[in-house]
Design a protein around this motif. Sequence first.
Motif, PDB file in Angstrom:
ATOM      1  N   VAL A 195       0.654  -1.017  -0.219  1.00  0.00           N
ATOM      2  CA  VAL A 195      -0.035  -0.053   0.043  1.00  0.00           C
ATOM      3  C   VAL A 195       0.979   1.318  -0.018  1.00  0.00           C
ATOM      4  O   VAL A 195       1.988   1.452   0.742  1.00  0.00           O
ATOM      5  N   ALA A 196       0.698   2.176  -0.920  1.00  0.00           N
ATOM      6  CA  ALA A 196       1.215   3.514  -0.995  1.00  0.00           C
ATOM      7  C   ALA A 196       0.573   4.502  -0.444  1.00  0.00           C
ATOM      8  O   ALA A 196       1.039   5.271   0.560  1.00  0.00           O
ATOM      9  N   THR A 197      -0.770   4.592  -0.722  1.00  0.00           N
ATOM     10  CA  THR A 197      -1.679   5.700  -0.096  1.00  0.00           C
ATOM     11  C   THR A 197      -2.973   5.248   0.229  1.00  0.00           C
ATOM     12  O   THR A 197      -3.451   4.202  -0.694  1.00  0.00           O
ATOM     13  N   ILE A 198      -3.655   5.724   1.010  1.00  0.00           N
ATOM     14  CA  ILE A 198      -5.020   5.648   1.540  1.00  0.00           C
ATOM     15  C   ILE A 198      -5.648   6.990   1.625  1.00  0.00           C
ATOM     16  O   ILE A 198      -5.669   7.781   2.298  1.00  0.00           O
ATOM     17  N   ASN A 199      -6.383   7.240   0.537  1.00  0.00           N
ATOM     18  CA  ASN A 199      -7.112   8.675   0.318  1.00  0.00           C
ATOM     19  C   ASN A 199      -8.591   8.587   0.754  1.00  0.00           C
ATOM     20  O   ASN A 199      -9.470   7.815  -0.065  1.00  0.00           O
ATOM     21  N   TYR A 200      -8.866   9.132   1.785  1.00  0.00           N
ATOM     22  CA  TYR A 200     -10.341   9.075   2.289  1.00  0.00           C
ATOM     23  C   TYR A 200     -10.731  10.666   2.054  1.00  0.00           C
ATOM     24  O   TYR A 200     -11.804  10.982   2.857  1.00  0.00           O
ATOM     25  N   SER A 201     -10.401  11.499   1.225  1.00  0.00           N
ATOM     26  CA  SER A 201     -10.606  12.942   1.006  1.00  0.00           C
ATOM     27  C   SER A 201     -12.077  12.947   0.649  1.00  0.00           C
ATOM     28  O   SER A 201     -12.856  13.990   0.994  1.00  0.00           O
ATOM     29  N   SER A 202     -12.747  11.982  -0.026  1.00  0.00           N
ATOM     30  CA  SER A 202     -14.123  12.168  -0.380  1.00  0.00           C
ATOM     31  C   SER A 202     -15.245  11.953   0.531  1.00  0.00           C
ATOM     32  O   SER A 202     -16.249  12.479   0.580  1.00  0.00           O
ATOM     33  N   ASN A 203     -14.638  11.430   1.668  1.00  0.00           N
ATOM     34  CA  ASN A 203     -15.771  11.075   2.963  1.00  0.00           C
ATOM     35  C   ASN A 203     -16.739  10.063   2.506  1.00  0.00           C
ATOM     36  O   ASN A 203     -17.595   9.744   3.270  1.00  0.00           O
TER      37      ASN A 203
END
Length: 342
Positions: free
Chosen positions: A93-101
């Motif tokens: 895993v490189a990134t975990i993007n949770y910006s959208s909610n």
Amino acid sequence: YYEAFDKNPFMNRTRVADYVAWIEKMENVEQFGDTWFDVSAKAMAEYWDCEGDPALTWKDRGYKTILDLLMQNIPNAEKRLPVMERIEFGKVVATINYSSNENVTVTTRDGCEYFTRHVIFTGSLGVLKEKHSIMFVPPLSQKKQRAIEGLNIGTANKVYLEFPHRWWPEDKGNFGFIWPEKVKKEFLQNYGQSSEWLCDVYSFAPVAYQPNLLCAWITGKNARHMETLSDVDVYDGLYLLLNKSLGEHYNVVKPTRILRSKWYTDEHFQGSYSFQSMVSEQMDVKPRDLAEPVMSGNKPIILFAGEATHDYYYSTVHGAVETGFHEADRLINFERQLNAHL
């Protein structure tokens, strides 16, 4: 310790400090600090011993047996859960993007993307310390970052040595090493400063159901140093230690092979198990702070599990397993409540 010794002396006083140093090594094996001054005694009092037999073994099955049990591969393989079919191996895993909610995008090092409603993060505290600032988008909350900073992870390594035959007594529990300053000084003069790591080998212990194996334990800074050495250097060093220490009493034969852990230099762990240090106590952070999920309203988006998130079973496999069940139950309960309102 010294007050107790003065009341009930049990050896020559000149050896007392040597025994204290050995006891510290024993504590470091249990608590995983580099020194026992690193560890919070207050937090130790909050740790729970697990019920059952702490010395229970898997006999000759190996530790992987616990995975067979969790997947219900035992006692009937035909009824096992289809877990292996749903795991993708070799994905870092490189990134975990949770910006959208709403949905979470997990991107792996090879560029693959996975879209999901929730993520349960079970990486080690060592990985979080090293990578949380670049892995999570947006950055984790200050409270979460503080927990990652304040909790600690130590290094303990094992080295298994296999011999052509057992040369030690069957009733021998283990071989521990006490290093008087004079003996240590002479050892380093004879074998060089590069051999200092051997002075931190706590013990060699027999391995249940493996009659020709001994297991060496080493913790702290020299456990990390040992990982940088070649297998040949580790082999030669441990054989030297055994032969110099026990050669007068036993016919110590050379091992046929070794197998060792490298928890600290493994990028997927960067340490063995967590502990609560004096820094943890001063910062007033607890495993429960690390376990607290990232929420969007009442929806848990990023959940955290693993041994470092357990308040009283931290540093253990049973603690890690229990936190995994706990976070899975959190998601199940959330989905049930969500469906009930649809």
